[in-house]
Design an enzyme around this catalytic site. Structure first.
Site, short mmCIF file in Angstrom:
data_model
loop_
_atom_site.label_atom_id
_atom_site.label_comp_id
_atom_site.label_asym_id
_atom_site.label_seq_id
_atom_site.Cartn_x
_atom_site.Cartn_y
_atom_site.Cartn_z
N HIS A 1 2.19 -4.01 -14.22
CA HIS A 1 1.39 -3.25 -15.18
C HIS A 1 1.28 -1.62 -14.91
O HIS A 1 1.91 -1.22 -13.61
CB HIS A 1 -0.03 -3.85 -15.30
CG HIS A 1 -0.68 -4.10 -14.06
ND1 HIS A 1 -1.18 -3.06 -13.36
CD2 HIS A 1 -0.93 -5.19 -13.46
CE1 HIS A 1 -1.97 -3.42 -12.25
NE2 HIS A 1 -1.76 -4.77 -12.44
N MET B 1 -7.12 -3.15 -14.41
CA MET B 1 -5.52 -3.87 -14.71
C MET B 1 -5.07 -4.74 -13.45
O MET B 1 -5.44 -4.32 -12.41
CB MET B 1 -4.42 -2.70 -14.79
CG MET B 1 -4.54 -1.93 -16.07
SD MET B 1 -3.10 -1.15 -16.51
CE MET B 1 -3.78 -0.10 -17.86
N SER B 2 -4.77 -5.80 -13.96
CA SER B 2 -4.57 -6.94 -12.93
C SER B 2 -3.46 -7.97 -13.65
O SER B 2 -3.57 -8.02 -14.82
CB SER B 2 -5.79 -7.62 -12.58
OG SER B 2 -5.37 -8.89 -11.96
N ASP C 1 -7.72 -3.40 -4.49
CA ASP C 1 -7.80 -4.50 -3.40
C ASP C 1 -8.19 -3.99 -2.15
O ASP C 1 -7.56 -3.42 -1.07
CB ASP C 1 -6.45 -5.05 -3.18
CG ASP C 1 -5.83 -5.78 -4.56
OD1 ASP C 1 -6.19 -7.12 -4.60
OD2 ASP C 1 -5.34 -5.34 -5.22
N MET D 1 3.29 -8.10 -6.23
CA MET D 1 3.77 -9.39 -6.68
C MET D 1 4.26 -9.59 -7.77
O MET D 1 4.39 -10.75 -8.71
CB MET D 1 2.64 -10.29 -6.14
CG MET D 1 2.16 -10.53 -4.85
SD MET D 1 0.93 -11.80 -4.50
CE MET D 1 -0.30 -11.86 -5.37
N GLY D 2 4.63 -8.31 -8.67
CA GLY D 2 5.44 -8.56 -9.57
C GLY D 2 4.42 -8.82 -10.92
O GLY D 2 3.20 -8.41 -10.62
N GLN E 1 -0.33 -16.24 1.18
CA GLN E 1 -1.43 -15.63 0.94
C GLN E 1 -2.36 -16.23 -0.09
O GLN E 1 -3.39 -15.83 -0.53
CB GLN E 1 -1.36 -14.15 0.69
CG GLN E 1 -0.65 -13.75 -0.82
CD GLN E 1 -0.58 -12.41 -0.83
OE1 GLN E 1 0.33 -11.81 -0.27
NE2 GLN E 1 -1.35 -11.64 -1.56
N GLY F 1 -1.05 -0.26 -13.55
CA GLY F 1 -1.48 0.36 -12.24
C GLY F 1 -0.41 0.22 -11.16
O GLY F 1 -0.39 1.13 -10.17
N HIS F 2 0.37 -0.77 -11.25
CA HIS F 2 1.57 -0.76 -10.20
C HIS F 2 2.37 0.37 -10.44
O HIS F 2 2.68 1.12 -9.47
CB HIS F 2 2.31 -2.00 -10.30
CG HIS F 2 1.71 -3.31 -10.35
ND1 HIS F 2 1.70 -4.20 -11.05
CD2 HIS F 2 1.25 -3.82 -9.16
CE1 HIS F 2 0.88 -5.16 -10.67
NE2 HIS F 2 0.93 -5.22 -9.38
P1 AMP Z 1 -0.26 -7.17 -6.78
O1 AMP Z 1 0.92 -7.07 -7.28
O2 AMP Z 1 -1.53 -7.71 -7.46
O3 AMP Z 1 -0.53 -7.82 -5.21
O4 AMP Z 1 -0.62 -5.47 -6.30
C1 AMP Z 1 0.30 -4.76 -5.82
C2 AMP Z 1 -0.38 -3.53 -5.63
O5 AMP Z 1 -0.85 -2.78 -6.79
C3 AMP Z 1 -1.64 -3.74 -4.55
O6 AMP Z 1 -1.70 -2.59 -3.67
C4 AMP Z 1 -2.84 -3.40 -5.46
O7 AMP Z 1 -3.57 -2.88 -5.05
C5 AMP Z 1 -2.10 -2.44 -6.42
N1 AMP Z 1 -2.84 -2.73 -7.89
C6 AMP Z 1 -3.06 -3.63 -8.46
N2 AMP Z 1 -3.98 -3.39 -9.68
C7 AMP Z 1 -4.29 -2.06 -9.55
C8 AMP Z 1 -4.52 -1.35 -10.65
N3 AMP Z 1 -5.10 -1.77 -11.67
N4 AMP Z 1 -4.76 -0.09 -10.24
C9 AMP Z 1 -3.94 0.61 -9.25
N5 AMP Z 1 -3.30 -0.18 -8.24
C10 AMP Z 1 -3.44 -1.62 -8.51
#
Ligand code: AMP
Length: 280
Positions: free
Chosen positions: A34, A184-185, A150, A30-31, A61, A36-37
């Site tokens: 960081h 990370m989030s 997640d 969802m952009g 969602q 983690g992505h």
């Molecule tokens: P999101 O943009 O939050 O929907 O996350 C996109 C993808 O990145 C999802 O599969 C998340 O589980 C993954 N993700 C988000 N935060 C992290 C993190 N800190 N470490 C690893 N993967 C992550």
């Protein structure tokens, strides 16, 4: 790196890649990217010739309109990060492009969505199931990369792939953390300085609980301890703290073999809802 905003132009590009026998990996996001992505992009690069990252804040969602409105949107920075990471293509559609009409289909993941995120965020996994199915059908990847961060989403996507016979391998990547342990989030950027300083307690309590359970403490005692730790910090409003079996995500009273248990937590820090988990 190519940037696509329309389904048709992305499909044309990918059709060409498939003609050249290239393998495709998909990283849905969802952009507000960081590290983690980017770890998911790195994993995808290892397995595939072409890595497609979708950047789409999926309205279906979000059960909380304020969360949707305030969700960080940083496309230019995302584009630079993806380019530097060696991503092949970004798919950043508008809401109208993804949903020319409101989808009528409803997805219900049964017991998987009656707990934790499903219970706290009604309709959330319906929206996840629909957008992930659409992305799978648009990109037709061999591999799709999701974060353990997640955890419940991973179970839902696994069920989706199985139930709808998507010919896609799900790859789960470990949670990337800040040096103080905070997962990370994208939502971390919404924390003020005080909240950001407090946020690492989530991981401290998670790991403390994990160690206590590994040392043989009873599940209910550990859960009570964790809840009281959250209770001591007035900025937190705990949503749930669960010790679960990974297979069905249901709470357990005693832990199973190593690697089959998880502790999952969701807590509000001010208006920001954070989730985290550990597998042990
Ligand atoms: P999101 O943009 O939050 O929907 O996350 C996109 C993808 O990145 C999802 O599969 C998340 O589980 C993954 N993700 C988000 N935060 C992290 C993190 N800190 N470490 C690893 N993967 C992550």
């Amino acid at each position: 790196m190519e940037v696509f905003t329309s389904v048709q132009s992305l499909r044309q590009f990918l059709d060409q890649q498939v003609l050249q026998q290239k393998t495709i990996g998909l990283v849905p996001t969802m952009g507000a990217l960081h590290t983690g992505h980017i770890s998911l992009i790195e994993a995808a690069k290892k397995d595939n010739d072409i890595v497609v990252c979708s950047v789409f804040v999926n309205p279906t969602q979000f059960n909380n309109p304020e969360d949707l409105a305030k969700y960080p949107r940083t496309f230019e920075a995302d584009r630079v990060m993806l380019e530097n990471a060696g991503c092949s293509a970004v798919f950043a559609p508008s809401v109208e492009e993804m949903y020319p009409e409101q989808p009528v289909v409803k997805m219900n993941f049964g017991a998987l969505e009656t707990v934790m995120e499903g219970a706290s965020r009604p309709g959330h996994f319906n929206g996840v199931g629909i957008v992930v199915s659409k992305l799978f059908n648009i990109v037709k990847p061999q591999y799709a990369y999701f974060g353990q961060k997640d955890l419940q989403q991973v179970s839902v996507v696994r069920q989706l792939i199985s139930d709808l016979s998507f010919d896609i391998e799900l790859i789960i990547c470990p949670t990337v953390r800040e040096s103080d342990g905070l997962a990370m989030s994208s939502r971390n950027t919404r924390l003020n300085a005080d909240e950001r300083a407090i946020a690492p307690h989530i991981y401290r309590i998670l790991t403390g609980a994990g160690e206590a359970l590994n040392a043989g403490k009873k599940v209910n005692e550990v859960v009570n301890w964790a809840k009281s730790e959250f209770g001591k910090i007035k900025e937190f409003t705990l949503d749930y703290f669960e010790v679960i079996y990974l297979g069905d995500l249901l709470p357990i009273e005693s832990i199973g073999p190593a690697g089959s248990n998880a502790i999952c937590v969701a807590a509000f820090l001010g208006p920001v809802r954070l989730i985290d988990n550990i597998i042990f």
